[in-house]
Design a protein around this motif. Structure first.
Motif, PDB file in Angstrom:
ATOM      1  N   PHE A  22       0.825  -1.207   0.000  1.00 17.35           N
ATOM      2  CA  PHE A  22       0.000   0.000   0.000  1.00 17.35           C
ATOM      3  C   PHE A  22       0.859   1.256   0.000  1.00 17.35           C
ATOM      4  O   PHE A  22       0.591   2.200  -0.739  1.00 17.35           O
ATOM      5  CB  PHE A  22      -0.925  -0.011   1.222  1.00 17.35           C
ATOM      6  CG  PHE A  22      -1.862   1.165   1.282  1.00 17.35           C
ATOM      7  CD1 PHE A  22      -2.797   1.380   0.285  1.00 17.35           C
ATOM      8  CD2 PHE A  22      -1.802   2.071   2.343  1.00 17.35           C
ATOM      9  CE1 PHE A  22      -3.659   2.469   0.332  1.00 17.35           C
ATOM     10  CE2 PHE A  22      -2.649   3.151   2.403  1.00 17.35           C
ATOM     11  CZ  PHE A  22      -3.580   3.356   1.388  1.00 17.35           C
ATOM     12  N   LYS A  23       1.891   1.245   0.810  1.00 13.37           N
ATOM     13  CA  LYS A  23       2.803   2.389   0.858  1.00 13.37           C
ATOM     14  C   LYS A  23       3.428   2.629  -0.508  1.00 13.37           C
ATOM     15  O   LYS A  23       3.493   3.769  -0.984  1.00 13.37           O
ATOM     16  CB  LYS A  23       3.891   2.145   1.909  1.00 13.37           C
ATOM     17  CG  LYS A  23       4.846   3.313   2.081  1.00 13.37           C
ATOM     18  CD  LYS A  23       5.882   3.018   3.169  1.00 13.37           C
ATOM     19  CE  LYS A  23       6.849   4.196   3.314  1.00 13.37           C
ATOM     20  NZ  LYS A  23       7.882   3.923   4.343  1.00 13.37           N
ATOM     21  N   ASP A  24       3.859   1.548  -1.156  1.00 17.51           N
ATOM     22  CA  ASP A  24       4.478   1.670  -2.478  1.00 17.51           C
ATOM     23  C   ASP A  24       3.479   2.211  -3.508  1.00 17.51           C
ATOM     24  O   ASP A  24       3.842   2.998  -4.384  1.00 17.51           O
ATOM     25  CB  ASP A  24       5.004   0.313  -2.951  1.00 17.51           C
ATOM     26  CG  ASP A  24       6.206  -0.162  -2.136  1.00 17.51           C
ATOM     27  OD1 ASP A  24       6.804   0.676  -1.430  1.00 17.51           O
ATOM     28  OD2 ASP A  24       6.518  -1.368  -2.192  1.00 17.51           O
ATOM     29  N   SER A  25       2.216   1.804  -3.370  1.00 17.23           N
ATOM     30  CA  SER A  25       1.193   2.219  -4.341  1.00 17.23           C
ATOM     31  C   SER A  25       0.864   3.701  -4.243  1.00 17.23           C
ATOM     32  O   SER A  25       0.310   4.278  -5.168  1.00 17.23           O
ATOM     33  CB  SER A  25      -0.087   1.395  -4.148  1.00 17.23           C
ATOM     34  OG  SER A  25      -0.782   1.791  -2.976  1.00 17.23           O
ATOM     35  N   MET A  26       1.201   4.323  -3.119  1.00 19.50           N
ATOM     36  CA  MET A  26       0.878   5.736  -2.906  1.00 19.50           C
ATOM     37  C   MET A  26       2.009   6.674  -3.317  1.00 19.50           C
ATOM     38  O   MET A  26       1.827   7.890  -3.348  1.00 19.50           O
ATOM     39  CB  MET A  26       0.525   5.974  -1.433  1.00 19.50           C
ATOM     40  CG  MET A  26      -0.761   5.296  -0.990  1.00 19.50           C
ATOM     41  SD  MET A  26      -1.100   5.537   0.765  1.00 19.50           S
ATOM     42  CE  MET A  26      -1.841   7.165   0.771  1.00 19.50           C
ATOM     43  N   MET A  27       3.184   6.121  -3.627  1.00 16.33           N
ATOM     44  CA  MET A  27       4.347   6.961  -3.916  1.00 16.33           C
ATOM     45  C   MET A  27       4.235   7.666  -5.272  1.00 16.33           C
ATOM     46  O   MET A  27       3.570   7.189  -6.186  1.00 16.33           O
ATOM     47  CB  MET A  27       5.619   6.129  -3.875  1.00 16.33           C
ATOM     48  CG  MET A  27       6.022   5.670  -2.466  1.00 16.33           C
ATOM     49  SD  MET A  27       6.349   7.049  -1.326  1.00 16.33           S
ATOM     50  CE  MET A  27       4.885   7.022  -0.314  1.00 16.33           C
ATOM     51  N   SER A  28       4.892   8.812  -5.354  1.00 18.18           N
ATOM     52  CA  SER A  28       4.832   9.647  -6.562  1.00 18.18           C
ATOM     53  C   SER A  28       6.202  10.274  -6.819  1.00 18.18           C
ATOM     54  O   SER A  28       7.101  10.222  -5.965  1.00 18.18           O
ATOM     55  CB  SER A  28       3.789  10.745  -6.352  1.00 18.18           C
ATOM     56  OG  SER A  28       3.950  11.807  -7.254  1.00 18.18           O
ATOM     57  N   TYR A 117      -5.869  12.362  -6.444  1.00 18.27           N
ATOM     58  CA  TYR A 117      -4.717  11.506  -6.758  1.00 18.27           C
ATOM     59  C   TYR A 117      -4.944  10.093  -6.227  1.00 18.27           C
ATOM     60  O   TYR A 117      -4.729   9.098  -6.936  1.00 18.27           O
ATOM     61  CB  TYR A 117      -3.447  12.107  -6.156  1.00 18.27           C
ATOM     62  CG  TYR A 117      -2.225  11.232  -6.309  1.00 18.27           C
ATOM     63  CD1 TYR A 117      -1.558  11.146  -7.527  1.00 18.27           C
ATOM     64  CD2 TYR A 117      -1.741  10.486  -5.240  1.00 18.27           C
ATOM     65  CE1 TYR A 117      -0.428  10.348  -7.675  1.00 18.27           C
ATOM     66  CE2 TYR A 117      -0.621   9.676  -5.380  1.00 18.27           C
ATOM     67  CZ  TYR A 117       0.033   9.610  -6.595  1.00 18.27           C
ATOM     68  OH  TYR A 117       1.135   8.805  -6.737  1.00 18.27           O
ATOM     69  N   PHE A 118      -5.415   9.978  -4.976  1.00 17.73           N
ATOM     70  CA  PHE A 118      -5.664   8.654  -4.397  1.00 17.73           C
ATOM     71  C   PHE A 118      -6.777   7.924  -5.144  1.00 17.73           C
ATOM     72  O   PHE A 118      -6.700   6.712  -5.361  1.00 17.73           O
ATOM     73  CB  PHE A 118      -6.003   8.777  -2.908  1.00 17.73           C
ATOM     74  CG  PHE A 118      -4.859   9.232  -2.051  1.00 17.73           C
ATOM     75  CD1 PHE A 118      -3.555   8.903  -2.379  1.00 17.73           C
ATOM     76  CD2 PHE A 118      -5.074  10.001  -0.920  1.00 17.73           C
ATOM     77  CE1 PHE A 118      -2.484   9.324  -1.607  1.00 17.73           C
ATOM     78  CE2 PHE A 118      -4.015  10.434  -0.132  1.00 17.73           C
ATOM     79  CZ  PHE A 118      -2.715  10.090  -0.476  1.00 17.73           C
ATOM     80  N   PHE A 119      -7.818   8.655  -5.530  1.00 22.33           N
ATOM     81  CA  PHE A 119      -8.887   8.055  -6.333  1.00 22.33           C
ATOM     82  C   PHE A 119      -8.318   7.467  -7.627  1.00 22.33           C
ATOM     83  O   PHE A 119      -8.590   6.320  -7.989  1.00 22.33           O
ATOM     84  CB  PHE A 119      -9.953   9.100  -6.692  1.00 22.33           C
ATOM     85  CG  PHE A 119     -11.081   9.201  -5.698  1.00 22.33           C
ATOM     86  CD1 PHE A 119     -11.873   8.091  -5.416  1.00 22.33           C
ATOM     87  CD2 PHE A 119     -11.356  10.398  -5.058  1.00 22.33           C
ATOM     88  CE1 PHE A 119     -12.915   8.183  -4.501  1.00 22.33           C
ATOM     89  CE2 PHE A 119     -12.396  10.495  -4.137  1.00 22.33           C
ATOM     90  CZ  PHE A 119     -13.180   9.382  -3.865  1.00 22.33           C
ATOM     91  N   SER A 120      -7.523   8.273  -8.340  1.00 22.26           N
ATOM     92  CA  SER A 120      -6.988   7.831  -9.632  1.00 22.26           C
ATOM     93  C   SER A 120      -6.019   6.668  -9.471  1.00 22.26           C
ATOM     94  O   SER A 120      -5.988   5.753 -10.308  1.00 22.26           O
ATOM     95  CB  SER A 120      -6.308   9.004 -10.357  1.00 22.26           C
ATOM     96  OG  SER A 120      -5.187   9.466  -9.622  1.00 22.26           O
TER      97      SER A 120
END
Length: 325
Positions: A22-28, A117-120
């Protein structure tokens, strides 16, 4: 050991793997976005929604999960995080779990963009992995949550809300997300639509219980992380209040409605309203209704084979009812 840790025990390994994914999926690549993401992750809640995904998946999947289960849990948590960020903007709330909210620290414009951003990210996670069935579940969920919020705003203006309308609101506004977590957990691991529908209904009942419990906090005089009377101050119509308005004499009813409409910021009036709701049995009625939904939920849960994952789901149900915050 805390109750929540006992509940998590059968899925401890999955939750550990999930947190990293989950942490990795949120990175930008945007440093500002990563700072805000880090801020949110440091103050994450109990992650009850991913717990539902994994417990249901393991209960129905003979103790196993797959990559779709992990993606489903991440999808749910991304969408949930997005809605929390947006809710704080809508509610002009500057605190979340005792800390400053994203909009309090970075202002509304940035908070809106972060929520988007989280939605997308959630939508892309599903599309890139062709999890179109999971995407359909969560898209329907977001639609219903938006409808629920708007229905609550529409109906709370006239204070003529019935118990039936109240359940319609909280099914869409609150219960649908927990129901979807259960549905996603099942869908990630199996294709038996009958069982998927049953576990969805179980989650929906838990969502109703969750919201009624939240309503009861407004009438507590204990320190529970939520100021007493905050829903009344915001003119939100809760189940104890609905029951009271619909079961008292006309004189008291007129006083209640007038007080909430015109004196909802006065502490003395709020305390009088709370006392009247308690005296007329609003809390007792709501507790009884919560226990009624609990029995219905247990009946569904007990229709599945007994195992440690089912036991944890039952503990989670009890935890939602008995929680202090």
């Amino acid at each position: 050991m805390k109750v929540i840790e006992i509940i998590k025990k059968p899925i401890k390994e999955e939750m550990g793997v999930f947190e990293k994914k989950f942490k990795d999926s949120m990175m930008s690549e945007i440093s500002l976005l990563n700072r805000i993401t880090f801020f949110i992750l440091k103050r994450k809640g109990k992650q009850i929604r991913p717990m539902f995904v994994f417990l249901v998946a393991k209960m129905l999947g003979n103790g196993k999960v797959n990559d779709r289960s992990y993606r489903g849990a991440a999808l749910v948590e991304l969408i949930h995080t997005a809605t929390l960020v947006h809710d704080d903007i809508v509610d002009d709330s500057y605190k979340r779990r005792g800390f400053f909210s994203v909009n309090a620290l970075w202002k509304n414009k940035i908070a809106v963009l972060v929520g988007d951003y989280f939605f997308s990210k959630g939508l892309l996670l599903s599309v890139e992995n062709k999890d179109f069935d999971l995407l359909k579940i969560i898209s329907t969920t977001v639609k219903k949550m938006s409808e629920g919020e708007l229905l609550q705003i529409e109906k709370s203006r006239d204070f003529e809300i019935t118990e039936k309308i109240y359940y319609s609101i909280i099914k869409k506004k609150t219960a649908v997300l927990i129901a979807s977590c259960c549905s996603i957990g099942a869908t990630s691991i199996m294709s038996n639509q009958k069982d998927i529908d049953k576990i969805y209904k179980f989650g929906e009942l838990l969502g109703l219980i969750f919201q009624i419990k939240d309503d009861l906090f407004d009438y507590s005089d204990k320190i529970i992380g939520k100021p007493t009377g905050i829903d009344l101050k915001e003119k939100k119509i809760t189940l104890p209040l609905i029951y009271t308005i619909n079961n008292i004499n006309n004189k008291d009813k007129r006083w209640l409605i007038k007080s909430i409409k015109n004196h909802n910021k006065e502490i003395k009036i709020i305390n009088k309203i709370i006392k009247k709701v308690i005296d007329f049995g609003g809390l007792e009625f709501s507790i009884n209704k919560m226990n009624f939904f609990k029995e219905k939920a247990l009946k569904i849960l007990h229709s599945f084979p007994e195992n440690k994952y089912r036991d944890s789901l039952q503990l989670l149900l009890n935890y939602i009812i008995e929680r202090k915050i």
